[in-house]
Design an enzyme around this catalytic site. Structure first.
Site, PDB file in Angstrom:
ATOM      1  N   LYS A 183      57.974  56.453   7.907  1.00  9.49           N
ATOM      2  CA  LYS A 183      57.549  56.283   6.241  1.00  9.49           C
ATOM      3  C   LYS A 183      57.788  54.514   5.690  1.00  9.49           C
ATOM      4  CE  LYS A 183      57.066  61.033   5.418  1.00  9.49           C
ATOM      5  NZ  LYS A 183      55.234  61.330   5.377  1.00  9.49           N
ATOM      6  N   TYR A 235      62.217  58.665  11.541  1.00  8.40           N
ATOM      7  CA  TYR A 235      61.336  59.849  10.112  1.00  8.40           C
ATOM      8  C   TYR A 235      61.640  58.889   9.574  1.00  8.40           C
ATOM      9  CZ  TYR A 235      59.915  62.761   6.589  1.00  8.40           C
ATOM     10  OH  TYR A 235      59.520  62.892   5.426  1.00  8.40           O
ATOM     11  N   SER A 273      59.062  59.575   0.850  1.00 13.66           N
ATOM     12  CA  SER A 273      59.955  59.683   0.587  1.00 13.66           C
ATOM     13  C   SER A 273      61.082  59.406  -0.184  1.00 13.66           C
ATOM     14  CB  SER A 273      60.507  60.505   2.180  1.00 13.66           C
ATOM     15  OG  SER A 273      61.515  61.126   1.788  1.00 13.66           O
TER      16      SER A 273
END
Ligand code: NAD
Ligand code: UDP
Length: 336
Positions: free
Chosen positions: A152, A148, A124
């Site tokens: 990643k 989050y 992302s």
């Protein structure tokens, strides 16, 4: 190629399944259905004209995963499976590290045991943290501002270490910008549970009358109209990016670890998206400017030069097509 799609019945995975299958690959879906419905698989089958195999399982289940890799003679994995809600990751960081980081570690062990060494990972643009310059290119420093994003980043680093340790791995981390829109058939799209966190599904629900108005988070950013600017990318373009990445990994240049931005390179403000949606739907989308949302940046958009040069991939669809497809899907959803 025989390709396993973890998280293959989710929003992006289902669109990639269509693109990969239509390009002639054999696609197998592997999903624990924690954030998707079984029905998506039959709708993907309707688009393709034949059914795809779904293995219902968790990426943290090594035996089932190993069995799936062997039984279907898998050559490559596209790893979409993961949790993705920023706010939830702040409230439940261990759940996120377990599902995303431990889940990926289990997948990699299973791939290693079964001799599968080609992986495309759903990363992302969040790995860039607060932009220091725009457009964001792949050399921009990485950082994370929530669990989050950190999950990643940890995964990207784990994949890079793995590729350094063993030259037989071929790994592409695709850093998605803001995926929106739906398949042109209107049969698959994004269907969030509860109140949508993201802009496009929220707007779509306002247009159908399911919600009163869009809360625009901040009208005083240093952007042309004061609202946040993002690089929205049509999910169909994004899906084709996975096909391009797999082709690249299969080529002589594909060995090792690679990161690619998947964006359009164009930024659109919140108000521009609302206006485009009104044009596409013919509906009024009332909005109200409210306080900024914590953790949001003013602007974020990609340089997609690397993907263009090395993958031969470029986004083709614009904001109007994104909104038109999201609207078509929203109306289909309303009938479900
Ligand atoms: P999604 O929730 O629609 O799809 C993810 C799928 O993975 C779901 O079907 C879910 O059931 C499955 N899943 C989750 N944990 C699993 C596990 N442990 N084992 C097996 N299956 C599991 O999300 P999406 O929007 O399609 O996102 C796909 C990937 O792309 C995610 O990794 C996400 O972090 C990443 N991503 C998404 C966006 C976005 O805006 N949608 C942006 C950047 C990156
Ligand atoms: N946004 C908004 N109202 C909403 C949801 C989002 O104004 O209900 C704004 C948000 O502040 C950002 C843009 O829309 O500027 C895109 O937000 P989204 O959550 O879709 O994606 P993000 O870029 O945060 O991953």
């Amino acid at each position: 190629m025989n390709i396993l799609l973890t998280g293959g019945s989710g929003y992006i995975g289902s669109h990639a399944a269509v693109a990969l299958a239509q390009a002639g690959h054999k696609v197998v879906l592997y999903d624990n259905l924690s954030n998707s419905q079984l029905d998506v698989v039959s709708r993907v089958g309707r688009i393709l004209g034949y059914p795809l195999v779904l293995i219902e399982g968790d990426v943290r289940a090594p035996d089932l995963l190993g069995q799936a890799l062997r039984e279907h003679s898998i050559d490559a994995v596209v790893h979409f499976a993961g949790l993705k809600a920023v706010g939830e990751s702040v409230a439940q960081p261990l759940t996120y590290y377990d599902n995303n980081v431990t889940g990926t570690q289990c997948l990699l062990r299973a791939m290693h045991r079964c001799g599968v060494r080609t992986l495309v990972f759903s990363s992302s643009a969040t790995v860039y943290g607060e932009p220091r310059y725009l457009p964001l290119d792949e050399r921009h420093p990485t950082s994370a501002v929530n669990p989050y994003g950190r999950s990643k980043l940890h995964i990207e680093e784990m994949l890079s270490d793995l590729a350094l340790s063993d030259a037989s791995w071929r790994i592409a981390c695709l850093r998605y910008f803001n995926p929106v829109g739906a398949h042109e058939s209107g049969l698959i799209g994004e269907d969030p549970n509860g109140i949508p966190n993201n802009l496009m599904p929220y707007i779509a629900q306002v247009a159908t009358g399911r919600r009163d108005r869009v809360s625009v988070f901040g009208g005083d950013y240093e952007t042309p109209d004061g609202t946040g600017v993002r690089d929205y990318i049509h999910v169909t373009d994004l899906a084709h990016g996975h096909l391009a990445a797999l082709n690249f990994l299969a080529s002589a240049s594909g060995v090792g670890w690679h990161a690619f931005n998947l964006g359009t390179g164009k930024g659109h403000s919140v108000l521009e998206v609302i206006q485009a949606f009104e044009r596409a739907s013919g509906m009024k989308v009332p909005y109200e400017i409210v306080a900024r949302r914590a953790g949001d940046v003013a602007s974020s958009y990609a340089s997609s030069d690397k993907a263009r040069h090395m993958l031969g991939w470029q986004a083709k669809l614009g904001l109007d097509e994104m909104c038109a497809s999201a609207w078509r899907w929203q109306r289909y959803c309303a009938q479900l």
